[in-house]
Design a protein around this motif. Structure first.
Motif, PDB file in Angstrom:
ATOM      1  N   LEU A 325       0.834  -1.205   0.000  1.00 14.37           N
ATOM      2  CA  LEU A 325       0.000   0.000   0.000  1.00 14.37           C
ATOM      3  C   LEU A 325       0.868   1.254   0.000  1.00 14.37           C
ATOM      4  O   LEU A 325       0.601   2.214  -0.739  1.00 14.37           O
ATOM      5  CB  LEU A 325      -0.918  -0.006   1.223  1.00 14.37           C
ATOM      6  N   GLY A 326       1.912   1.256   0.838  1.00 14.50           N
ATOM      7  CA  GLY A 326       2.781   2.426   0.910  1.00 14.50           C
ATOM      8  C   GLY A 326       3.554   2.663  -0.369  1.00 14.50           C
ATOM      9  O   GLY A 326       3.700   3.810  -0.812  1.00 14.50           O
ATOM     10  N   ALA A 327       4.051   1.589  -0.998  1.00 16.83           N
ATOM     11  CA  ALA A 327       4.812   1.740  -2.238  1.00 16.83           C
ATOM     12  C   ALA A 327       3.930   2.273  -3.363  1.00 16.83           C
ATOM     13  O   ALA A 327       4.338   3.176  -4.121  1.00 16.83           O
ATOM     14  CB  ALA A 327       5.430   0.394  -2.629  1.00 16.83           C
ATOM     15  N   LEU A 328       2.711   1.743  -3.486  1.00 21.09           N
ATOM     16  CA  LEU A 328       1.800   2.236  -4.515  1.00 21.09           C
ATOM     17  C   LEU A 328       1.430   3.699  -4.279  1.00 21.09           C
ATOM     18  O   LEU A 328       1.376   4.498  -5.220  1.00 21.09           O
ATOM     19  CB  LEU A 328       0.527   1.388  -4.543  1.00 21.09           C
ATOM     20  N   ARG A 329       1.188   4.036  -3.028  1.00 25.34           N
ATOM     21  CA  ARG A 329       0.823   5.419  -2.707  1.00 25.34           C
ATOM     22  C   ARG A 329       1.988   6.364  -3.007  1.00 25.34           C
ATOM     23  O   ARG A 329       1.780   7.440  -3.561  1.00 25.34           O
ATOM     24  CB  ARG A 329       0.401   5.511  -1.240  1.00 25.34           C
ATOM     25  N   TYR A 330       3.193   5.971  -2.639  1.00 25.01           N
ATOM     26  CA  TYR A 330       4.362   6.806  -2.911  1.00 25.01           C
ATOM     27  C   TYR A 330       4.543   7.007  -4.412  1.00 25.01           C
ATOM     28  O   TYR A 330       4.775   8.133  -4.881  1.00 25.01           O
ATOM     29  CB  TYR A 330       5.609   6.174  -2.304  1.00 25.01           C
ATOM     30  N   ALA A 331       4.433   5.904  -5.178  1.00 24.90           N
ATOM     31  CA  ALA A 331       4.603   6.006  -6.629  1.00 24.90           C
ATOM     32  C   ALA A 331       3.536   6.903  -7.250  1.00 24.90           C
ATOM     33  O   ALA A 331       3.826   7.730  -8.134  1.00 24.90           O
ATOM     34  CB  ALA A 331       4.553   4.610  -7.254  1.00 24.90           C
ATOM     35  N   TRP A 332       2.288   6.769  -6.790  1.00 27.97           N
ATOM     36  CA  TRP A 332       1.209   7.582  -7.338  1.00 27.97           C
ATOM     37  C   TRP A 332       1.442   9.062  -7.041  1.00 27.97           C
ATOM     38  O   TRP A 332       1.301   9.911  -7.936  1.00 27.97           O
ATOM     39  CB  TRP A 332      -0.135   7.135  -6.768  1.00 27.97           C
ATOM     40  N   VAL A 333       1.780   9.397  -5.812  1.00 34.26           N
ATOM     41  CA  VAL A 333       2.009  10.795  -5.441  1.00 34.26           C
ATOM     42  C   VAL A 333       3.182  11.371  -6.228  1.00 34.26           C
ATOM     43  O   VAL A 333       3.119  12.508  -6.707  1.00 34.26           O
ATOM     44  CB  VAL A 333       2.261  10.914  -3.919  1.00 34.26           C
TER      45      VAL A 333
END
Length: 549
Positions: A325-333
């Motif tokens: 979840l954190g990796a996807l959120r970081y990449a999206w931001v």
């Protein structure tokens, strides 16, 4: 009687959490304290709460979403609408797809439809959790506005994805066209119903008050009922009740802007909502904590579904899901920020410097999950259409609960570390806008005082006295204008003078209040009079104290 006892236990735990959180280190937010107290209640009080998801949503979620929508700054919400919609829609759909496939790969015993359902459950951030974590952390204002807007809107997209994942698990089929149509209906109808409900109730109440009079109590009660009405109407037509509650709160800013409401009514209404927000926030997290002992008690049997017997596998699964979840959120931001800067450069903007990487990391760490995730997990059906148990239901609930706890800990610990010592440029536009508003307000006040003073002189024939009083009041407004428009040296002098004056006024107000209540205790004045005069002094004290921070 058991229900009454349970409610008293929950309220007592909320009060105790406020006391305990003040005694513990400032980095530990109140939600974690409340979860801990709830776990103690579940362990030792012998009370078990069987959470009905529908009842949980109806009683606790709508008023909090309504209040968040009402109080969120609207200019910032609309200014950052692209970023907010990207997080609330794009990131949620990407999370459901990416994390769903990852969960199925990680836990092959969990069917792919159930894995997508779990991903949909943990995809939306929770406005209650985000706001509660931010209470003890100084978060940049724009970042906080984006987080609040995201958490207000992403519940609908997450819950729609959950609905279709459950339908696919039960029937074995999935239609993308049907999913898109249903999502559009739920979102658009939910927003429309929320806005219409708030507008109709506020305007109808105002028209009634113009003809027959009004009172403070009914105004407060009407504001309390609006989110429940919007939620129930939306759910009745199979639209998004959570979006309807949030949209009705946003609409309150505009629906109530032209409605005459006395200062006393506004102060009391705000006090009631502050109390309700504190209570419901606390009850939600205490209930979350109360569920954990029972979940942990069943954890060993639940983890056996995956083919493992050790509890360490549960921690591994939770950690892996949180990391994904954190990796996807970081990449999206990060990607969204690149596109935003690119558009700004193409539009000719000069100030397009990239923000510090710590801001992107903080945006990722701030994605706390909470009540919406737990309630979503509990909506998983008990059985399939043929009567057999729903596959991996207990495991999904247990993993969702672990994600809630882990995300709160990460946000509580990570945000202070990431934002410590971070200096961001001051938004000069906001300061200038505030100064313009104060100057225009002061000039309008001077003009109105002059008009009223001339009218009073004509009516009462005492021009000297009204002129003297009006001049003294207008001088205060002119001093305010001078302090705003002065140069740096003069502004410093005015600030020092105001600080000294504020200190003296506060000292006088507090001494006056203490004397009033001393007189009441000695029987020289009535308690009613002391309370009345004390409330007036409290308002003045609160105004001066607020301006000092």
């Amino acid at each position: 009687m058991n229900v009454v006892t349970l409610c008293l236990f929950l309220l007592l735990a909320v009060v105790a959490s406020s006391i305990v959180s003040r005694l513990l280190p400032s980095a530990l937010p109140r939600p974690l304290v409340q979860i801990g107290l709830g776990a103690l209640i579940g362990l030792f009080a012998g009370i078990r709460v069987e959470l009905d998801p529908d009842l949980f949503f109806l009683l606790l979620v709508p008023p909090l979403l309504f209040l968040d929508g009402w109080r969120i700054p609207k200019d910032e919400l609309f200014r950052d609408s692209r970023a907010i919609l990207g997080l609330a829609l794009g990131l949620v759909f990407l999370t459901v797809l990416g994390v769903g496939l990852f969960i199925h790969w990680l836990i092959p015993a969990m069917p792919v439809a159930v894995a997508f359902a779990l991903a949909a459950i943990v995809s939306p951030t929770d406005p209650i959790a985000v706001g509660a974590v931010a209470q003890k952390v100084t978060v940049p204002k724009r970042m906080m506005h984006i987080l609040e807007g995201e958490s207000l809107l992403n519940d609908a997209s997450g819950l729609v994805c959950l609905r279709f994942a459950i339908a696919a698990a039960l029937s074995g089929t999935f239609s993308l066209g049907s999913a898109a149509t249903t999502f559009a209906w739920m979102a658009l109808a939910g927003v429309a119903i929320g806005v219409a409900t708030a507008w109709a109730v506020v305007r109808g109440k105002a028209l009634f008050a113009e003809r027959f009079g009004d009172d403070t109590g009914s105004n407060i009660l009407v504001s309390l009922l609006i989110p429940f009405g919007a939620y129930l109407l939306a759910e009745h037509v199979h639209a998004s009740g959570v979006l309807a509650a949030a949209a009705s709160g946003i609409a309150m800013t505009f629906a109530g802007s032209g409605v005459a409401l006395g200062a006393v009514a506004r102060i009391r209404r705000r006090a009631v909502w502050d109390m309700l927000q504190f209570t419901l926030n606390g009850v939600i997290f205490v209930l979350l904590g109360e569920q954990f002992p029972d979940l942990i008690h069943r954890a060993r049997a639940t983890i056996a579904v995956t083919g493992h017997g050790s509890m360490w596998w549960l921690l591994l699964y939770v950690g892996a899901i949180v990391a994904a979840l954190g990796a996807l959120r970081y990449a999206w931001v990060w990607v969204a920020l690149r596109f935003t800067l690119l558009r700004a450069r193409r539009a000719g903007a000069t100030n397009t410097a990239s923000p510090p990487q710590r801001i992107i990391a903080a945006m990722s760490a701030a994605g706390a999950r909470g009540a919406i995730t737990l309630a979503g997990a509990l909506t998983l059906p008990m059985t399939m259409n043929d009567g057999s148990p729903f596959p991996a239901r207990d495991l999904a609930i247990l993993l969702a609960s672990g994600v809630i706890l882990a995300s709160l800990v990460i946000a509580s610990v990570g945000l202070p570390l990431l934002l410590r010592g971070l200096h961001l440029p001051v938004d000069e536009g906001i300061a200038e806008e505030r100064d313009r508003a104060r100057i225009k307000g002061a000039k309008a006040a001077i003009a109105e005082i002059e008009r009223v003073q001339h009218r009073m002189a004509e009516e009462h024939g005492d021009a000297d006295r009204s002129t003297e009083i009006a001049a003294r009041i207008m001088d205060q407004y002119r001093e305010r204008i001078d302090s705003i428009t002065a140069d740096d040296d003069d502004r410093t002098w005015h600030a020092q003078r105001y600080g000294l004056e504020r200190t003296l006024r506060l000292a006088g107000i507090r001494a006056e209040r203490a004397t009033l209540f001393d007189l009441a205790r000695q029987g020289e004045i009535s308690n009613t009079l002391a309370d009345q005069l004390g409330r007036e002094l409290d308002l003045a004290d609160a105004r001066l104290t607020r301006h000092s921070v």
